[in-house]
Design an enzyme around this catalytic site. Structure first.
Site, PDB file in Angstrom:
ATOM      1  N   HIS A 313       0.790  -1.230   0.000  1.00 50.47           N
ATOM      2  CA  HIS A 313       0.000   0.000   0.000  1.00 50.47           C
ATOM      3  C   HIS A 313       0.818   1.272   0.000  1.00 50.47           C
ATOM      4  O   HIS A 313       0.248   2.365  -0.015  1.00 50.47           O
ATOM      5  CB  HIS A 313      -0.912   0.048   1.225  1.00 50.47           C
ATOM      6  CG  HIS A 313      -2.136  -0.781   1.067  1.00 50.47           C
ATOM      7  ND1 HIS A 313      -3.274  -0.309   0.479  1.00 50.47           N
ATOM      8  CD2 HIS A 313      -2.389  -2.068   1.400  1.00 50.47           C
ATOM      9  CE1 HIS A 313      -4.194  -1.258   0.475  1.00 50.47           C
ATOM     10  NE2 HIS A 313      -3.671  -2.341   1.022  1.00 50.47           N
ATOM     11  N   LYS A 493      -8.687  13.782   4.189  1.00 50.22           N
ATOM     12  CA  LYS A 493      -7.818  12.608   4.186  1.00 50.22           C
ATOM     13  C   LYS A 493      -6.957  12.688   5.429  1.00 50.22           C
ATOM     14  O   LYS A 493      -6.893  13.745   6.055  1.00 50.22           O
ATOM     15  CB  LYS A 493      -6.942  12.577   2.936  1.00 50.22           C
ATOM     16  CG  LYS A 493      -6.303  13.931   2.594  1.00 50.22           C
ATOM     17  CD  LYS A 493      -5.565  13.914   1.274  1.00 50.22           C
ATOM     18  CE  LYS A 493      -6.475  13.994   0.084  1.00 50.22           C
ATOM     19  NZ  LYS A 493      -6.446  12.784  -0.745  1.00 50.22           N
ATOM     20  N   ARG A 494      -6.280  11.599   5.779  1.00 51.64           N
ATOM     21  CA  ARG A 494      -5.371  11.658   6.919  1.00 51.64           C
ATOM     22  C   ARG A 494      -4.369  12.791   6.730  1.00 51.64           C
ATOM     23  O   ARG A 494      -3.996  13.130   5.619  1.00 51.64           O
ATOM     24  CB  ARG A 494      -4.634  10.317   7.073  1.00 51.64           C
ATOM     25  CG  ARG A 494      -5.477   9.236   7.680  1.00 51.64           C
ATOM     26  CD  ARG A 494      -6.042   9.622   9.029  1.00 51.64           C
ATOM     27  NE  ARG A 494      -4.998   9.937   9.968  1.00 51.64           N
ATOM     28  CZ  ARG A 494      -4.424   9.054  10.778  1.00 51.64           C
ATOM     29  NH1 ARG A 494      -4.823   7.801  10.796  1.00 51.64           N
ATOM     30  NH2 ARG A 494      -3.461   9.421  11.607  1.00 51.64           N
ATOM     31  N   LYS A 499       0.789  14.218   1.682  1.00 47.17           N
ATOM     32  CA  LYS A 499      -0.496  14.633   1.106  1.00 47.17           C
ATOM     33  C   LYS A 499      -0.574  16.155   0.945  1.00 47.17           C
ATOM     34  O   LYS A 499      -1.448  16.672   0.267  1.00 47.17           O
ATOM     35  CB  LYS A 499      -1.650  14.121   1.966  1.00 47.17           C
ATOM     36  CG  LYS A 499      -1.795  12.585   1.950  1.00 47.17           C
ATOM     37  CD  LYS A 499      -2.907  12.134   2.897  1.00 47.17           C
ATOM     38  CE  LYS A 499      -3.106  10.637   2.950  1.00 47.17           C
ATOM     39  NZ  LYS A 499      -3.868  10.089   1.815  1.00 47.17           N
ATOM     40  N   THR A 600      -8.398   6.820  -2.554  1.00 48.42           N
ATOM     41  CA  THR A 600      -9.760   6.417  -2.895  1.00 48.42           C
ATOM     42  C   THR A 600     -10.718   7.585  -2.681  1.00 48.42           C
ATOM     43  O   THR A 600     -11.797   7.602  -3.274  1.00 48.42           O
ATOM     44  CB  THR A 600     -10.237   5.211  -2.060  1.00 48.42           C
ATOM     45  OG1 THR A 600      -9.969   5.497  -0.677  1.00 48.42           O
ATOM     46  CG2 THR A 600      -9.521   3.940  -2.471  1.00 48.42           C
ATOM     47  N   LYS A 604     -14.252   8.741  -4.736  1.00 53.93           N
ATOM     48  CA  LYS A 604     -15.564   9.079  -4.148  1.00 53.93           C
ATOM     49  C   LYS A 604     -16.021  10.455  -4.616  1.00 53.93           C
ATOM     50  O   LYS A 604     -17.181  10.659  -4.980  1.00 53.93           O
ATOM     51  CB  LYS A 604     -15.468   9.119  -2.617  1.00 53.93           C
ATOM     52  CG  LYS A 604     -15.080   7.840  -1.952  1.00 53.93           C
ATOM     53  CD  LYS A 604     -14.686   8.125  -0.486  1.00 53.93           C
ATOM     54  CE  LYS A 604     -13.923   6.963   0.093  1.00 53.93           C
ATOM     55  NZ  LYS A 604     -13.244   7.325   1.355  1.00 53.93           N
TER      56      LYS A 604
END
Ligand code: PLP
Length: 757
Positions: A313, A493-494, A499, A600, A604
């Protein structure tokens, strides 16, 4: 048997009736009624069965998801409405099972839904964390972590009565098996998620999430990912991992026996999926159990390798688990001879030290164990798999090219469109009929509506309605006022530096300063963030602090606040996502290229008509190819450029800081303005990191990001053209159905309908 009779029976048993009981009682009765319905449904049949092992299953609330899959949603809504009740209000009483952290756990939950919905034989295997990851409270500018006790007396959890003995170095623990039913979509099938738990779990900590990590029997299933900054915390994680692996392995052999099969046929009847490295000990554990029962070692290894498959992952080095041999020796001494044998055997195949399981520093590499002893290894998006093959896992790819395969992630449209966005679902069904509900690929039929001005107008109206709904939810939940006419720009998101929420924060500073200079945007912009930071990840927590400070500064400035708003949604989880996703205009997917394995959230948001603003990273690559360059906004350096910058050490953030346009934004962190509301220590740490390190290169892409984001916000004003983009995004999102992903796992990895492969 209808839901009406089951519900009435469940209420009667409690001495209640539908007109007068409170929402909480009604939730309990509905849960009990659905469990009765599910009791009558068999698990999927077939030859081989997949056991999906994962440390996380981020399930989200289950009431609506189960009603949808059982085909009972409309009937139940009508029944409740006839008594003046609303499903949405009942649902609000449901605690969200707190069994996951982020995308990886949510993926596992989507996969269980798709396995059942495709009628495939397969169950999940995980742990029953009593207090979850943590619940996030935002208090005076900081994240505060609290226990998240989600287990209610009447929850979805069923006590199976099944238990296994799990041996550790110093003691034996009993693993009790609890199940959550996983019904398939309107196919009469009900699979299960097995969650193992200790016999005597300790109560919630008195305050926060601090507890005694040496109390293994009491604390093993208290929290997901206990603090690993201490030795005791790290050991507790290892106890958790073996507990799950051993109980799950024993379950597999028990079911094999019950099916009348011999241990020699393990690979014919079972497929074990290892979701990230946390369940890796299932490999030596299965070998141990087989050899204990008389299978010889070579044969046991052969069987287990053919049974197991592993999903990688992440390529972030810090996330690839390595355990000191001494820790394993202490927790699972009985596995050591097997680990030694597996290591020796692997070294026989490859003398390259980069492929060693047991390295020269006495560390055991879990991913290496998985790759040597699995039949298949997969990445989770095209780019990610290519990077694994060419860079991170290159020596393994050279050794076992046939093991590597890509399986681009997916989401279940039952939760992420039908469940969370009824207005859009209704419009889509009206336009193209209901077939998309079984086959998300059919969403492409929407492309016929391109150029249909009346339809596009209705699409915009649905988005507007969803934005008003979100604004109400935010006001009730957090007392925040959001303008539903503004552009909703969302990054959920986390919190992680790769990120790059910190880059988005610098954009907020840029926009704030622009507006102060009199350059107001054509329409107000609302920037929404939702993110938990790992409790020990200081810079991530500092970034939350920065965002909260900016939110205050912006809101208290009468010149800026009519045009810009920054909202931090507290305790971002699946339920929050289900409120945010339908309302989003601009989907922020801005990770440093090469770092996000797939994502993901991007899928969405796209499926709900948001337009992506992102880098060519993870599944954004597939999104870009599907929608075409005119229907998303790309910026930033490519993965190749970034990888070569790392290889050459060619990135120096101070070079970028020296540019006045960039330096001004970074320097704002330590401006009197910020320091008046913020904490000097936190802000200085962030500031220094930007200047001296910026490992994830936020400053590298910042100027391009600002320019492309401005273009995106300008384009938003061409409402017809923007609606076309929304339409194309929804229409092309069907590829990202987890039904497609799972069909590929089955075709290329599990082969569930062909025992004996
Ligand atoms: C989908 C989801 C994620 C994953 O989001 P990414 O943007 O892919 O990182 C994380 N948390 C929750 C609650 C989600 O629903």
């Amino acid at each position: 048997m209808t839901i009406k009779t089951e519900l009435e029976a469940a209420l009667a048993r409690r001495g209640l009736d539908l007109d007068t009981c409170d929402d909480r009682a009604l939730l309990c009765a509905l849960t009990a009624a659905l469990r009765e319905v599910e009791k009558g449904l068999p698990p999927a049949g077939g030859g081989r069965k997949v056991y999906y092992f994962s440390a996380e299953f981020l399930l989200g609330r289950l009431l609506r998801a189960n009603l949808i899959n059982l085909g009972l949603l409309e009937e139940t809504e009508a029944l409740l409405a006839a008594h003046g009740r609303s499903l949405a209000q009942v649902e609000d009483q449901e605690p969200e099972p707190s069994l996951g952290n982020g995308g990886l756990g949510r993926l596992a939950a989507c996969f269980l839904d798709s396995i059942a919905s495709l009628g495939l034989k397969g169950d999940g295997v995980g742990l029953n964390y009593h207090y979850g990851l943590f619940r996030q409270r935002l208090d005076t500018g900081r994240q505060v972590e609290e226990a998240d006790p989600w287990l209610a007396p009447e929850s979805w959890l069923l006590d199976t009565g099944v238990a296994f003995q799990v041996p550790f170095g110093d003691f034996i623990l009993t693993a009790r098996m609890y199940d959550i039913e996983v019904p398939g979509y309107r196919n009469g099938v009900c699979n299960r998620l097995h969650l193992f738990d200790v016999e005597h779990p300790a109560p919630a900590p008195a305050e926060g999430i601090d507890f005694d990590p040496t109390d293994i029997p009491g604390r093993l299933t208290s929290f997901l990912y206990p603090d690993d900054s201490t030795e005791a915390g790290r050991l507790l994680r290892l106890y958790q991992e073996y507990f799950m692996a051993s109980a799950g392995a024993q379950l597999i052999l028990k079911e094999l026996e019950e099916g009348g099969h011999s241990l020699q046929e393990l690979d014919r009847w079972a497929a074990v999926h290892i979701n990230d490295t946390h369940p890796s000990l299932v490999i030596p554990e299965l070998i141990r159990l087989l050899t204990e029962r008389g299978v010889d070692l070579e044969r046991a290894i052969y069987l287990v390798e053919r049974t197991c498959a592993y999903t990688n992952h992440t390529i972030l080095a810090e996330a690839l688990e390595k355990w000191p041999a001494a820790s394993l020796e202490r927790v699972v001494p009985h596995l050591m001879p097997i680990l030694r044998a597996l290591d020796q055997r692997a070294k026989g195949h490859s003398s390259d030290p980069r492929t060693a399981i047991w390295d020269g520093e006495d560390l055991i590499h879990m991913a290496h164990l998985d790759i040597h002893y699995s039949s298949k290894v997969n990445g989770v998006a095209e780019l990610h798999t290519e990077i694994l093959k060419n860079t991170e896992l290159r020596p393994f790819y050279q050794l076992y090219p046939e093991k590597f395969t890509n399986k681009t992630n997916g989401i279940t449209f039952r939760r992420w469109l039908m469940g969370c966005n009824e207005p859009l679902s209704a419009l889509v069904t009206e336009a193209i009929g209901p077939d998309w509900q079984r086959d998300a690929g059919r969403l492409e039929d929407l492309l016929e509506r391109q150029g249909d001005a009346a339809f596009l107008e209705r699409l915009r109206a649905v988005k507007g309605e969803n934005k008003r709904t979100l604004a109400r939810w935010l006001r009730e939940r957090q007392g925040v006022i959001v303008d539903p006419e503004s552009v909703l720009d969302i990054q959920i998101k986390r919190l992680h530096q790769y990120k790059r929420q910190q880059m988005n924060a610098l954009y907020a500073i840029w926009k704030y300063l622009r507006i102060k200079e009199g350059h107001t945007p054509p329409r107000p912009v609302t920037m929404v963030f939702g993110a938990k930071a790992a409790p020990a990840y200081t810079l991530a927590k500092d970034t939350i602090h920065l965002l909260l400070c900016l939110s205050r500064i912006i809101r208290s400035d009468p010149q800026v606040s009519p045009w810009l708003n920054l909202v931090m949604v507290e305790n971002y989880n699946v339920t929050a996502a289900e409120h945010l996703v339908p309302a989003c205009d601009v989907s922020e997917q801005i990770s440093l290229a090469s770092k996000e394995a797939s994502g993901t959230g991007n899928m969405k948001l796209m499926a709900n008509g948001a337009v992506t603003l992102g880098t060519l990273d993870g599944a954004n690559v597939e999104i870009s190819r599907l929608v075409g360059e005119g229907n998303l906004y790309l910026f930033g350096r490519s993965a190749d450029e970034v990888i070569s910058l790392y290889q050459t050490g060619g990135y120096r953030s101070s070079d970028y800081w020296q540019k006045p346009e960039v330096g001004e934004l970074v320097d704002f962190l330590l401006s009197p303005h910020m320091l008046a509301v913020g904490d000097v220590e936190s802000l200085t740490r962030l500031y220094k990191d930007f200047l001296a390190k910026d490992y994830f290169m936020a400053l590298l892409d910042l100027e391009d990001y600002i320019a492309v984001k401005e273009k995106c916000l300008t384009d938003y004003e061409d409402r017809p053209a923007w609606s076309e983009k929304m339409l194309v995004n929804i229409a092309r999102s069907g590829f990202f159905s987890s039904d497609r992903t799972i069909a590929e796992y089955n075709r290329d990895i599990w082969h569930l309908d062909e025992p004996g492969r």
